[in-house]
Write an enzyme that holds these catalytic residues in place. Structure first.
Site, PDB file in Angstrom:
ATOM      1  N   LYS A   6     -30.260 -39.292   4.017  1.00  8.20           N
ATOM      2  CA  LYS A   6     -29.463 -37.537   3.640  1.00  8.20           C
ATOM      3  C   LYS A   6     -29.668 -36.759   3.096  1.00  8.20           C
ATOM      4  O   LYS A   6     -30.566 -35.733   2.867  1.00  8.20           O
ATOM      5  CB  LYS A   6     -27.702 -37.466   4.330  1.00  8.20           C
ATOM      6  CG  LYS A   6     -27.470 -38.402   5.660  1.00  8.20           C
ATOM      7  CD  LYS A   6     -26.539 -38.072   6.100  1.00  8.20           C
ATOM      8  CE  LYS A   6     -25.459 -38.845   5.267  1.00  8.20           C
ATOM      9  NZ  LYS A   6     -25.396 -40.727   5.145  1.00  8.20           N
ATOM     10  N   THR A   7     -29.422 -37.156   1.584  1.00  6.51           N
ATOM     11  CA  THR A   7     -29.934 -36.598   0.397  1.00  6.51           C
ATOM     12  C   THR A   7     -31.006 -36.830   0.501  1.00  6.51           C
ATOM     13  O   THR A   7     -31.668 -35.563  -0.317  1.00  6.51           O
ATOM     14  CB  THR A   7     -29.118 -37.599  -0.643  1.00  6.51           C
ATOM     15  OG1 THR A   7     -27.698 -37.579  -0.216  1.00  6.51           O
ATOM     16  CG2 THR A   7     -29.546 -36.460  -1.568  1.00  6.51           C
TER      17      THR A   7
ATOM     18  N   ASP B  33     -24.534 -30.903   0.799  1.00  6.41           N
ATOM     19  CA  ASP B  33     -24.707 -32.711   1.365  1.00  6.41           C
ATOM     20  C   ASP B  33     -23.542 -33.093   1.245  1.00  6.41           C
ATOM     21  O   ASP B  33     -22.413 -32.229   1.059  1.00  6.41           O
ATOM     22  CB  ASP B  33     -25.190 -33.188  -0.368  1.00  6.41           C
ATOM     23  CG  ASP B  33     -25.540 -34.729   0.413  1.00  6.41           C
ATOM     24  OD1 ASP B  33     -25.461 -35.236   0.833  1.00  6.41           O
ATOM     25  OD2 ASP B  33     -26.102 -35.265  -0.850  1.00  6.41           O
ATOM     26  N   GLU B  34     -23.045 -34.556   1.812  1.00  3.75           N
ATOM     27  CA  GLU B  34     -21.586 -34.117   2.248  1.00  3.75           C
ATOM     28  C   GLU B  34     -20.952 -33.181   2.180  1.00  3.75           C
ATOM     29  O   GLU B  34     -19.214 -33.478   2.447  1.00  3.75           O
ATOM     30  CB  GLU B  34     -20.945 -35.265   0.682  1.00  3.75           C
ATOM     31  CG  GLU B  34     -21.714 -35.734  -0.410  1.00  3.75           C
ATOM     32  CD  GLU B  34     -21.808 -37.214   0.186  1.00  3.75           C
ATOM     33  OE1 GLU B  34     -21.046 -37.389   0.930  1.00  3.75           O
ATOM     34  OE2 GLU B  34     -21.912 -38.243  -0.150  1.00  3.75           O
TER      35      GLU B  34
ATOM     36  N   GLN C   4     -17.592 -41.294   6.367  1.00  3.84           N
ATOM     37  CA  GLN C   4     -17.642 -41.218   5.130  1.00  3.84           C
ATOM     38  C   GLN C   4     -16.485 -39.844   4.707  1.00  3.84           C
ATOM     39  O   GLN C   4     -16.919 -40.100   3.411  1.00  3.84           O
ATOM     40  CB  GLN C   4     -19.328 -41.054   4.259  1.00  3.84           C
ATOM     41  CG  GLN C   4     -20.072 -42.268   4.480  1.00  3.84           C
ATOM     42  CD  GLN C   4     -20.800 -42.310   3.826  1.00  3.84           C
ATOM     43  OE1 GLN C   4     -20.887 -42.382   2.563  1.00  3.84           O
ATOM     44  NE2 GLN C   4     -22.300 -42.038   4.619  1.00  3.84           N
TER      45      GLN C   4
ATOM     46  N   ARG D 248     -22.567 -48.595  -0.905  1.00  9.91           N
ATOM     47  CA  ARG D 248     -22.897 -48.504  -1.857  1.00  9.91           C
ATOM     48  C   ARG D 248     -23.682 -49.532  -2.150  1.00  9.91           C
ATOM     49  O   ARG D 248     -24.700 -49.841  -3.139  1.00  9.91           O
ATOM     50  CB  ARG D 248     -22.368 -47.648  -3.160  1.00  9.91           C
ATOM     51  CG  ARG D 248     -21.049 -47.031  -3.034  1.00  9.91           C
ATOM     52  CD  ARG D 248     -21.769 -46.130  -2.566  1.00  9.91           C
ATOM     53  NE  ARG D 248     -21.365 -45.778  -1.022  1.00  9.91           N
ATOM     54  CZ  ARG D 248     -22.229 -44.902  -0.510  1.00  9.91           C
ATOM     55  NH1 ARG D 248     -22.852 -43.673  -0.931  1.00  9.91           N
ATOM     56  NH2 ARG D 248     -22.590 -44.364   1.225  1.00  9.91           N
TER      57      ARG D 248
END
Ligand code: ATP
Ligand code: MG
Length: 827
Positions: A36-37, A224-225, A255, A660
């Site tokens: 995504k990022t 983002d996020e 998340q 992560r």
């Protein structure tokens, strides 16, 4: 080959679709590590290189300054380092808000040099308001009121909206306090964090033309996020996309971990309903982790209901099993982690590849100790921010109140630091006088006491007291008739302020201004006097502040920040002080330091293991990850065990932590953990037990025998995954750890609990811990000392642990409520 083709090779077809999406709203809702990022950075580069969008027409929002910096670097790489990335606005929501507010300060009812209050400043102000209202009972409520105000701001509510939404007497009283608080902030020429967004919303609501201008300037908005945005941030995005609706958002509902800060997943799950024309792209390939890690993450998150169904697969089949380790206590757990990392490095591993995650900052201390013993370099991201330390706050407060004379919180903080005979009563008298028109601020009140008031003082020329009734006149007289001791103290303080202002005028750079200030107030002697034990550390921290300022002044990125401060200043400002170069630098530096959020930290030079809370780990990835403290009550940490929403959020945190990891994952826990100086037996976290045993191996050094572990497991969950497998040896082997070699836990217990938080440093390994309180919760009647209030006796205790709030009777300053960790127990 054109640039696009080159990039497309590094994207899968779904990612490509998102990157090249022509215009209009776009949602990328996808699992962890699916790119995504990466889509965002490529999309920015695509817009610039292929669509002819000018870099300055793009704004991208991230959650942390670190993420913003990384994004800028990646875009820069994609654009072959032509420097165009520097013109893209890549920013956190708060930094962007601060920039817009400063730019339009007058329209927002602020002066250009407004201060940004942090958490602690906020609480001081609330306390003051309650005190002034004589509301003794409500003092205990300060934190609740603080979160109430934050919650309002996160929703985008002004005080009057809060009032409209108040449906009972208590809510109305809260809304009233919010209104008073907001007035006090304005009077102090300050904003708090929530205002950095809400202030812009109000500005845009009242000046739709301005919102329109911004939405025309930024033709593309990317976030983002997105799952962690709150309603206020959502409204800000609405304003910013008014003219075009070119809004690209990426996120993952699994998340979402900031519900406690007012974020709502409704923003992402309802995005398509709110934006009819929205396109949606799904990404299903995870490029980050091995399948073992991904499946473990799925075992944990699958137990949450009401999820958005997402598939995630990886080409990296198999991989090393997850290693589980149980320490006999939390210290052994940390020792195991340190030793394992040490061994990895010995075998050629790289410290930068390793991260340790924990649920709360306080857990970090033991890891620090152990890493240091093993000589493993580390850096801590977050924690009690450098800028939240007492000594740093003192010095910055001096600079703040030199620059912004209306900043009462800063003034009150240092008026008697170091001590100069201005006691609590004097401060109360001064504070009372601030309500008189023309006095308005503490510094305005100080002027009343001065023998020869500066006649032509730029800062106060326009403000002469204008008492309109006998009460006000009395308030002024009370100040004018202050005792000799207080007057001398005030004189001294005023001279320091004036000299500092003078320095701001005459020096180009900030460092000498701060150096001279430190000397002028004999600050190092003050540190030595108040607490000789911690003086060395604190002195070093002050040195660190000087380095930070120097670094800031040499950093080419600072120029932009300084320029934006300058740009924000009204043209007709002829006040020398506020336009001097050092002042501009100071304002810019203070902004930056205020915006260093708890999730951020500076990266020290050199290779180091990264330590942080899981909240801070969002969006990051590491080849090797340790997730520590996997015990019930620690992680999940449930304040209210019956709250299923809270549990769901803890589960998402576990999902974030696990995802992560790229290659290797260690999950550790301790059979007993020291909570506030006392051991408590623990149970393994349900998250650990949710993971299919076939993916785990237990390190033979584990204190918990495999069967105990399995028994625990069956007891808790009725063996939902079948029998526990035979233990296997971890693949990297390694000698058995002999815990007898390390100092025994009991020996350690006998020591005071070091206050690791206040000693957090960006340059690890250089400082030692100081010792603060030990003992248990029965503290009443005990003598304690506090670095600023001196020695006193505990009157009452509320809460427990490091964060317990103690009311202490200090002969020097009267009763104060102090957080436990700032006290030293004398007996
Ligand atoms: P998170 O949900 O944790 O924020 P994300 O969805 O933002 O994750 P990224 O960080 O963008 O995922 O990507 C994860 C990793 O996969 C990064 O190292 C990234 O460079 C890599 N990656 C993503 N897409 C590709 C691709 N098409 N080819 C190769 N590597 C990729
Ligand atoms: Mg990401």
């Amino acid at each position: 080959m054109t640039m696009t083709q080159d990039w497309l090779q590094h994207l899968n077809s779904d990612q490509r679709q998102a990157v090249t999406h022509p215009a209009g709203p776009l949602l990328v809702l996808a699992g962890a590590g699916s790119g995504k990022t990466r889509v965002l950075t490529h999309r920015i580069a695509f817009l610039i290189a292929e669509q002819g969008v000018a870099p300055h027409q793009i704004v991208a929002m991230t959650f942390t300054n670190k993420a913003a910096q990384e994004m800028r670097e990646r875009v820069d790489q994609l654009l072959d380092g032509h420097g165009q990335a520097g013109q893209v606005t890549i920013s956190t929501f708060h930094s962007l808000g601060a920039r817009i507010l400063r730019r339009h300060a007058p329209a927002a009812g602020l002066e250009w040099n407004f201060s940004i209050y942090d958490d602690a400043d906020q609480r001081r102000l609330i306390t003051r308001i309650l005190d002034e209202a004589g509301d003794e009972r409500a003092r205990a409520d300060v934190r609740r009121l603080q979160s109430y105000i934050d919650a309002c701001k996160n929703r985008g509510w002004t005080p009057s909206q809060a009032h409209e939404n108040a449906h009972d007497a208590r809510a109305e009283a809260d809304a009233e306090l919010y209104a008073n608080y907001q007035r006090a902030l304005t009077q102090a020429g300050a904003v708090d964090f929530g205002d950095l967004i809400l202030g812009v919303l109000v500005l845009f609501r009242e000046h739709p033309d301005l919102a329109k201008q911004y939405s025309q300037r930024w033709q593309h908005v990317l976030v983002d996020e997105f799952q962690d945005t709150n309603p206020a941030q959502y409204e800000l995005l609405d304003h910013l996309t008014l003219a075009h609706n070119n809004l690209t958002v990426v996120g993952d509902d699994d998340q979402a971990i900031y519900r406690w800060r007012g974020a709502t997943v409704a923003n992402i799950l309802g995005f398509e309903d709110a934006n009819e024309a929205a396109a949606r792209v799904k990404l299903e390939q995870n490029y980050r982790s091995t399948s073992v890690i991904l499946e473990a993450a799925n075992d944990v998150i699958a137990r949450n209901d009401r999820r958005h169904a997402k598939k995630l697969w990886t080409e990296r089949q198999g991989g090393e099993p997850i290693v589980a380790f149980t320490g006999a206590d939390d210290r052994e757990e940390a020792a195991y982690v340190a030793e394992t990392i040490f061994d990895m490095a010995r075998q050629g591993g790289n410290f930068d590849d390793v991260a340790i995650f924990y649920r709360t900052n306080a857990q970090g201390r033991l890891f620090e100790e152990q890493l240091r013993q093993w000589g493993v370099p580390y850096r801590i991201i977050g924690g009690l921010s450098f800028y939240a330390r007492e000594e740093i706050k003192d010095l910055l407060a001096y600079l703040r109140c030199a620059l912004n004379p209306r900043d009462d919180v800063a003034t009150a903080r240092v008026i008697n630091t170091p001590r100069r005979g201005i006691g609590k009563t004097t401060l109360e008298k001064l504070t009372a006088a601030t309500s008189v028109p023309g006095v308005e601020s503490l510094q305005g009140a100080l002027l009343l006491t001065l023998e020869d008031r500066p006649a032509q003082n730029d800062l106060f020329a326009a403000r002469r007291p204008r008492p309109s009734n006998p009460t006000e006149r009395l308030l002024i007289e009370t100040v004018e008739e202050l005792s000799g001791v207080s007057r001398r103290g005030i004189d001294e303080f005023w001279k320091i302020l004036e000299a500092t202002r003078d320095d701001l005028l005459h020096y180009e750079e900030l460092t000498p201004v701060l150096e001279r200030l430190i000397e002028r107030i004999s600050y190092f002697e003050h540190l030595e006097r108040t607490d000789s034990e911690s003086a060395e550390d604190r002195t070093r921290n002050v040195g660190e502040l000087l380095s930070a300022i120097e670094e800031f002044e040499q950093d080419p990125n600072s120029e932009a920040l300084i320029a934006s401060v300058q740009e924000a200043m009204p043209d007709d400002l002829d006040d020398l002080l506020t336009t001097a170069p050092a002042s501009l630098r100071l304002r810019a530096f203070l902004d930056r330091s205020a915006l260093v959020q708890s999730t951020d930290g500076d990266n020290g030079p050199g290779q180091a293991v990264t330590m942080m809370t899981i909240h801070g780990s969002k969006g990051l990835e590491f080849p090797t990850v340790f997730v520590a403290g996997l015990e019930e009550e620690t992680f999940p940490s449930l304040r209210d065990p019956g709250d299923s929403e809270e549990l769901a959020e803890e589960r998402r945190l576990a999902y974030v932590a696990i995802t992560r990891a790229e290659d290797r994952l260690y999950m550790t826990n301790a059979r007993r953990r020291r909570v506030y100086g006392q051991f408590k037996d623990t149970e393994p976290s349900r998250f650990l037990l949710d993971i299919d045993p076939s993916r785990l191996i237990i390190d033979p050094r584990s204190a918990a025998k495999e069967l105990d572990y399995a028994r625990d497991r069956r007891k808790r969950l009725g063996a939902p995954h079948g029998e526990f497998p035979e233990p296997q040896m971890p693949s990297q082997g390694g000698a058995l750890y002999d815990f007898n070699q390390a100092p025994s836990s009991d020996e350690h217990l006998a020591q005071d609990t070091p206050d690791w938080e206040s000693n957090f440093s960006q340059s690890p390994q250089e400082w030692d811990v100081t010792h603060t309180p030990a003992g248990d919760d029965q503290l009443i009647g005990v003598t304690v000392s506090h670095s600023r209030f001196g020695i006193g006796e505990v009157v009452s205790v509320s809460g427990s642990g490091d964060k317990a709030r103690l009311t202490v009777d200090f002969p020097a300053v009267g009763q104060q409520t102090v957080i436990r960790k700032f006290l030293k127990v004398l007996g």
